[in-house]
Design a protein around this motif. Structure first.
Motif, PDB file in Angstrom:
ATOM      1  N   THR A  19       0.904  -1.270  -0.072  1.00 15.84           N
ATOM      2  CA  THR A  19       0.018   0.107  -0.045  1.00 15.84           C
ATOM      3  C   THR A  19       0.765   1.376  -0.058  1.00 15.84           C
ATOM      4  N   ALA A  20       2.210   1.247   0.559  1.00 21.79           N
ATOM      5  CA  ALA A  20       2.962   2.282   0.455  1.00 21.79           C
ATOM      6  C   ALA A  20       3.695   2.326  -1.010  1.00 21.79           C
ATOM      7  N   GLU A  21       4.297   3.471  -1.204  1.00 24.96           N
ATOM      8  CA  GLU A  21       4.939   3.858  -2.270  1.00 24.96           C
ATOM      9  C   GLU A  21       6.455   3.670  -2.389  1.00 24.96           C
ATOM     10  N   LYS A  22       7.076   4.561  -1.286  1.00 29.26           N
ATOM     11  CA  LYS A  22       8.545   4.352  -1.274  1.00 29.26           C
ATOM     12  C   LYS A  22       8.913   2.925  -0.463  1.00 29.26           C
ATOM     13  N   PRO A  23      10.120   2.584  -1.135  1.00 33.66           N
ATOM     14  CA  PRO A  23      10.689   1.145  -0.599  1.00 33.66           C
ATOM     15  C   PRO A  23      10.948   1.053   0.771  1.00 33.66           C
ATOM     16  N   GLY A  24      11.386   1.925   1.433  1.00 31.90           N
ATOM     17  CA  GLY A  24      11.436   1.680   2.748  1.00 31.90           C
ATOM     18  C   GLY A  24      10.198   1.556   3.716  1.00 31.90           C
ATOM     19  N   GLU A  81      15.681   1.146 -10.040  1.00 26.89           N
ATOM     20  CA  GLU A  81      14.880   2.212 -10.776  1.00 26.89           C
ATOM     21  C   GLU A  81      13.537   2.397 -10.855  1.00 26.89           C
ATOM     22  N   GLY A  82      13.131   2.559  -9.469  1.00 18.59           N
ATOM     23  CA  GLY A  82      11.564   2.663  -9.335  1.00 18.59           C
ATOM     24  C   GLY A  82      10.632   1.354  -9.258  1.00 18.59           C
ATOM     25  N   GLU A  83      11.072   0.159  -9.473  1.00 19.78           N
ATOM     26  CA  GLU A  83      10.735  -0.846  -9.605  1.00 19.78           C
ATOM     27  C   GLU A  83      11.041  -2.209  -8.480  1.00 19.78           C
ATOM     28  N   VAL A  84       9.946  -2.472  -7.794  1.00 16.97           N
ATOM     29  CA  VAL A  84       9.885  -3.174  -6.771  1.00 16.97           C
ATOM     30  C   VAL A  84      10.167  -4.799  -7.240  1.00 16.97           C
ATOM     31  N   LEU A  85      11.291  -5.514  -7.046  1.00 15.62           N
ATOM     32  CA  LEU A  85      11.494  -6.720  -7.569  1.00 15.62           C
ATOM     33  C   LEU A  85      11.222  -7.814  -6.474  1.00 15.62           C
ATOM     34  N   GLY A  86      10.157  -8.317  -6.385  1.00 15.82           N
ATOM     35  CA  GLY A  86       9.946  -9.335  -5.371  1.00 15.82           C
ATOM     36  C   GLY A  86      10.455 -10.971  -5.702  1.00 15.82           C
TER      37      GLY A  86
END
Length: 192
Positions: free
Chosen positions: A35-40, A76-81
């Motif tokens: 639900t959040a946007e920033k990785p931290g 680069e702005g993408e979350v890699l799960g």
């Protein structure tokens, strides 16, 4: 103090053991919803969700600490799960090779001490740079099965560590649990 790891990750269990903690494993049964946007914030929210879920099912009265954790690879702005399949793992590793990405691990400590229940959250970030990696090495690594259960499709502590050019930050964070930071946060909160 009774410690509970809200994770089924064998790597996190190994790291806590190396840290010298005696703990029980109690994986959180949660659907991970970002639900959040920033990785931290993402990893902190997911770690908190896991710790609170385990806390709901506990019957302990006092003096316990639940450790929730979540790790993502961010490029680069993408979350890699974790990869969906071998093709997804191949795409991730091709994208990461010869570049720098970030690994974020969020930690949530849900604890009760002297009758007071508290929640402490934090995250750690590590920059990881890979050497160029050819397709043959990527294919061989994927065929080993190792990357299929790991964020970003690799384990630094296993077969893909040989492709790491540099690390800026805590190594164990990339494995899945920043034990240096965790130990110091437990000390500051007087939970050791």
């Amino acid at each position: 103090m009774k410690y509970i790891l809200a994770s089924a990750s064998p790597r996190r269990a190994e790291l806590l053991t190396e840290m010298g903690l005696d703990f029980t494993i109690m994986p959180a049964d949660t659907e991970e919803t970002i639900t959040a946007e920033k990785p931290g914030e993402i990893v902190t929210c997911l770690a908190k969700e896991k710790a609170l879920k385990v806390n709901e099912s506990l019957v302990l009265a006092d003096n316990y600490c639940i450790i929730g954790a979540d790790t993502i690879v961010y490029y680069e702005g993408e979350v890699l799960g974790k990869p969906e399949d071998k093709d997804d793992a191949t795409s991730m590793l091709l994208m990461l090779q010869n570049r720098t990405h970030q690994v974020y691990t969020g930690i949530a400590l849900c604890y009760k001490k002297n009758g007071q229940e508290k929640l402490l959250t934090f995250f750690e970030k590590t920059d990881v740079t890979f050497y160029p990696v050819d397709r043959f090495d990527i294919k061989a690594y994927i065929e080993s099965g190792d990357p299929l259960d790991k964020a970003g499709s690799y384990g630094i502590q296993s077969g893909f560590g040989k492709h790491v050019r540099s690390i800026k930050g805590e190594y164990t964070n990339v494995v899945g649990l920043p034990i240096g930071r965790l130990y110091n946060e437990l000390l500051k909160a007087k939970l050791l």
